[in-house]
Enzyme design. Structure first.
Site, PDB file in Angstrom:
ATOM      1  N   GLU A  86      -2.687 -12.270   1.601  1.00 55.90           N
ATOM      2  CA  GLU A  86      -1.418 -12.985   1.475  1.00 55.90           C
ATOM      3  C   GLU A  86      -1.566 -14.469   1.800  1.00 55.90           C
ATOM      4  O   GLU A  86      -0.773 -15.046   2.533  1.00 55.90           O
ATOM      5  CB  GLU A  86      -0.351 -12.365   2.392  1.00 55.90           C
ATOM      6  CG  GLU A  86      -0.089 -10.918   2.065  1.00 55.90           C
ATOM      7  CD  GLU A  86       1.079 -10.302   2.831  1.00 55.90           C
ATOM      8  OE1 GLU A  86       1.789  -9.509   2.235  1.00 55.90           O
ATOM      9  OE2 GLU A  86       1.271 -10.630   4.023  1.00 55.90           O
ATOM     10  N   ASP A  90       2.441  -0.453   3.047  1.00 56.98           N
ATOM     11  CA  ASP A  90       2.976  -1.418   3.993  1.00 56.98           C
ATOM     12  C   ASP A  90       4.156  -0.889   4.797  1.00 56.98           C
ATOM     13  O   ASP A  90       5.288  -1.308   4.560  1.00 56.98           O
ATOM     14  CB  ASP A  90       3.402  -2.677   3.220  1.00 56.98           C
ATOM     15  CG  ASP A  90       3.602  -3.860   4.147  1.00 56.98           C
ATOM     16  OD1 ASP A  90       3.302  -3.722   5.341  1.00 56.98           O
ATOM     17  OD2 ASP A  90       4.044  -4.916   3.666  1.00 56.98           O
ATOM     18  N   GLU A 112      10.930  -3.463   9.590  1.00 57.41           N
ATOM     19  CA  GLU A 112      10.997  -4.299   8.387  1.00 57.41           C
ATOM     20  C   GLU A 112      11.548  -3.532   7.188  1.00 57.41           C
ATOM     21  O   GLU A 112      12.357  -4.064   6.427  1.00 57.41           O
ATOM     22  CB  GLU A 112       9.590  -4.826   8.079  1.00 57.41           C
ATOM     23  CG  GLU A 112       9.525  -5.635   6.793  1.00 57.41           C
ATOM     24  CD  GLU A 112       8.120  -6.184   6.514  1.00 57.41           C
ATOM     25  OE1 GLU A 112       7.201  -5.973   7.325  1.00 57.41           O
ATOM     26  OE2 GLU A 112       7.966  -6.841   5.471  1.00 57.41           O
TER      27      GLU A 112
END
Ligand code: GCW
Length: 718
Positions: A310, A384, A412
């Site tokens: 990322e 993820d 998240e």
């Protein structure tokens, strides 16, 4: 002023306006509500009137302070500290080497039985004397043992004759903060960072110590205080002085501080022209940096690194491998006993056929190529932190390398700090999964505790949900996830129910009916979230960027950051084909899992759409079509949350007002959002299935256009 008004004002001053009981959550599970059971109190009076704790290291001092304060609050006893074993009821604590009395009481225990962090708690009767001994080979073990004893008292579960031996399953039990130096927290939903970088090192907030206490009470022994999307500034002298001040506060609670290392720091802050890990100048730079850090923080834990992922720089920018990068840093910290935790969450700018496969493909060939003080830190699943993923195929696949678990405590993808989702069932599901790496019985927990492949350097990390909100985690029940992470890191075999029960008793109530109801709600809450967000193996269909709320229609930008890449819905069906005729991610698992995941008939239904693209009319085990089943699962999730609301309402006036009202409002939001997820996802998927919403499922409240049109600004966490 007229007299009536004056009298009225006086009365107003005298009468408290807020409810008598309103817990603001600051004290977490260490609120030590006084024990009310009379028989229990009498027992404590006979056993705990005197306390003799030997040793004067900073850790022993914390142990003494914590125990005496906690015991006093819980029992109301006037606890007497003594230097010799006097009195009828006495708690004796110390290490085998520093306390001859402890050693004599436990003369049957061989040295090394507890290790530095483990402990023994034993009740011993000597004539009319009641002795409770808490002993360890190390000071930290005594601290943990005394916290354990407090937990037994505050959960009202102290056995009459305790004989307990505990040892932690993993060596490194760490929180990972995704906290930035500007005070923001990536994926943080409980306010800003608790680290006040601006005021450090001059001002030490009392929060730091309370943070350390809470962690120590559940056995967490380290903290990575900075974001993996790292800022090289933290390695400069100005910031290292601040880090050292934090380490100073953590040390008496047995907690080591770690930092994230930005791989190109030699260029960003060191004025070097490269950060190539094989360049002698770069090697020297990191060696010098390590020496500087250890001169300030002698017990510094080491580095956590996110590289070539990322957009983060890494060794591949210089044509080197992950092993080259990790080893160079490992050599720098090795002389001081430091470790490097190198993350396996890598995926590069060339979008692969299947992102789920990338970490395995990159890391398996590197097995055996890392230094002894390197751990590879692997997220629990291959994508993820989704509400449900299969375990990561790397677990078991790198026998010569210690693999660390990375869980995410901050929610998240599970409703942020707004939803009540108890994560222990998710954590346990992963830990208990059998990898079959060395035949059956090769659970993920055995990979990470080192028993499967005989590693002694072992670890587990949790991306924390802590922020500077008064109650630390935003949602009261977020505290339970912090607590559960610590307890499972210590002992992966504890059941989610046991942990929930402890937490409820320490935090909310001892009333068995209420506690039972809360426990049931907690235990079902993760499955409820899976159902109203991503049932049957769906994943990564959240809104883009902030990841809050549904976004199954997201189709722009980098393909493996979209939703359509993952659900692949079309008129024929839905799901990601990861079988041999698709990406063959199933093939990364050991037999018999590979063939099981590969076969739609044998693949567990809760992972069906993770591994298969299935027709809408596929007949499920229930006899229903896939479409109907999916609709009903979404509805089931929504129904559960509505039940939680009703249950919670029944607690009005029966638990602390502050806790009640806070959770009541949060559950209202959650119920609203659960329905939003269901409506938006079903309307969207219906454009492909072209099938009606079955009976038993509420019709959506709005149109698909409405949901697609919703835009949110300033969602926290980015
Ligand atoms: O889940 C993704 C998050 C990023 C995070 C990244 C990672 C810290 O959306 O915010 O970056 O994972 O784990 O590195």
């Amino acid at each position: 002023m007229n007299r009536t008004l004056t009298t009225l004002l006086i009365i107003l001053f005298l009468v408290p306006l807020s409810p008598a009981r309103a817990d603001d959550g600051y004290r977490l599970w260490l609120g030590y509500k006084p024990v009310t059971d009379r028989a229990a109190l009498e027992k404590y009076r006979q056993r705990f009137g005197n306390v003799m704790i030997t040793g004067d290291s900073p850790v022993m001092k914390s142990a003494r302070d914590e125990f005496i304060a906690g015991l006093t609050e819980l029992t109301g006893l006037k606890v007497r500290e003594v230097n010799s074993p006097e009195g009828r009821g006495i708690v004796v604590a110390g290490t085998f080497s520093s306390s001859p009395f402890v050693a004599s009481l436990l003369s049957d225990v061989n040295p090394g039985t507890t290790g530095e962090e483990g402990y023994i708690i034993r009740g011993i009767r000597q004539g009319r004397k009641n002795i409770t001994v808490v002993a360890s080979d190390g000071d930290r073990g005594v601290l943990y043992g005394l916290f354990h004893l407090l937990r037994l008292i505050s959960t009202e579960s102290l056995p009459d004759n305790p004989d307990i031996l505990e040892r932690p399953a993993t060596a490194l039990r760490l929180l990972n903060h995704w906290d930035n130096l500007d005070g923001s927290v990536e994926r943080g939903y409980a306010g800003g960072s608790i680290w006040n970088w601006h005021l450090l090192p001059g001002y030490i907030s009392p929060r730091y110590r309370d943070y350390a206490r809470a962690n120590a009470s559940v056995g967490i022994n380290g903290t990575v205080i900075t974001n993996v999307n790292a800022n090289a500034l933290v390695l400069t002298p100005q910031y290292l002085a601040k880090v050292a001040a934090l380490a100073e506060v953590m040390r008496p609670y047995g907690i080591k501080v770690y930092l994230t290392a930005r791989f190109n720091a030699p260029q960003e802050t060191g004025n070097l022209s490269t950060s190539d890990p094989l360049d002698p100048g770069v090697i020297r730079w990191w060696r010098d940096k390590a020496a500087e850090i250890y001169s300030l923080i002698p017990d510094f834990g080491g580095f956590l690194v996110k590289a070539n992922s990322e957009g983060q720089p890494g060794p591949q920018n210089y044509g080197r491998s992950h092993a080259d990068g990790a080893n160079m840093l490992a050599d720098a910290v090795a002389p001081y006993g430091g470790v490097v935790m190198w993350r396996a969450f890598v995926y590069d700018n060339n979008v692969p056929v299947d992102r789920a496969k990338q970490a395995y493909n990159e890391f398996v060939p590197l097995d055996g190529k890392f230094r002894d003080n390197v751990l590879i830190q692997v997220k629990n699943g291959p994508i993820d932190f989704q509400p449900r993923e299969p375990f990561h195929p790397l677990f078991g696949a790198m026998p010569s390398t210690p693999l660390m678990m990375e869980f995410q405590i901050t929610q998240e993808y599970l409703g942020c700090a707004t939803h009540l989702v108890y994560l222990a069932p998710l954590f346990s599901e992963v830990l208990e999964s059998d990898t079959y790496a060395a035949g059956s019985g090769s659970e993920v927990s055995k990979v990470i505790d080192g028993t499967l492949y005989k590693h002694t350097l072992t670890g587990i990390a949790g991306v924390t949900n802590i922020g500077n909100e008064r109650n630390w985690t935003g949602h009261l029940f977020g505290q339970a996830n912090w607590y559960a992470f610590g307890r499972l890191a210590w002992n992966p075999e504890l059941s989610p129910a046991e942990i929930a029960s402890e937490w409820i008793r320490m935090t909310i109530t001892h009333d068995p009916d209420i506690a039972g109801g809360i426990e049931e709600m907690m235990l079902g809450s993760r499955e409820a979230a899976v159902n109203y967000m991503t049932p049957l193996g769906l994943h990564h269909i959240m809104a883009e960027g902030h990841h809050w709320g549904p976004g199954p229609w997201v189709d722009r930008g980098r393909p493996d950051w979209t939703s359509v890449y993952y659900h692949r819905a079309d008129t024929a069906g839905i799901g990601f084909d990861r079988t041999t005729s698709g990406s063959d991610a199933a093939g990364q698992y050991f037999p018999p899992l590979d063939s099981m995941f590969n076969d739609p008939e044998r693949c567990p239904e809760n992972l069906l759409l993770w591994f298969h693209h299935m027709p809408w009319d596929h007949v499920m085990k229930s006899g229903r079509s896939l479409w109907d089943e999916m609709c009903l699962k979404y509805q089931e999730g929504v129904n559960r949350v509505n039940e939680y609301r009703e249950f919670w309402e029944s607690l009005r006036g029966r638990i602390d007002d502050g806790q009640f009202e806070h959770v009541r409002q949060m559950l209202d939001i959650q119920a609203y959002e659960a329905r939003w997820w269901k409506d938006a996802c079903l309307l969207y998927f219906q454009t492909f299935s072209r099938m009606p919403i079955p009976d038993g499922v509420e019709q959506p409240q709005h149109s698909l256009e409405y949901y697609r049109g919703l835009k949110f600004h300033y969602v926290p966490g980015i």
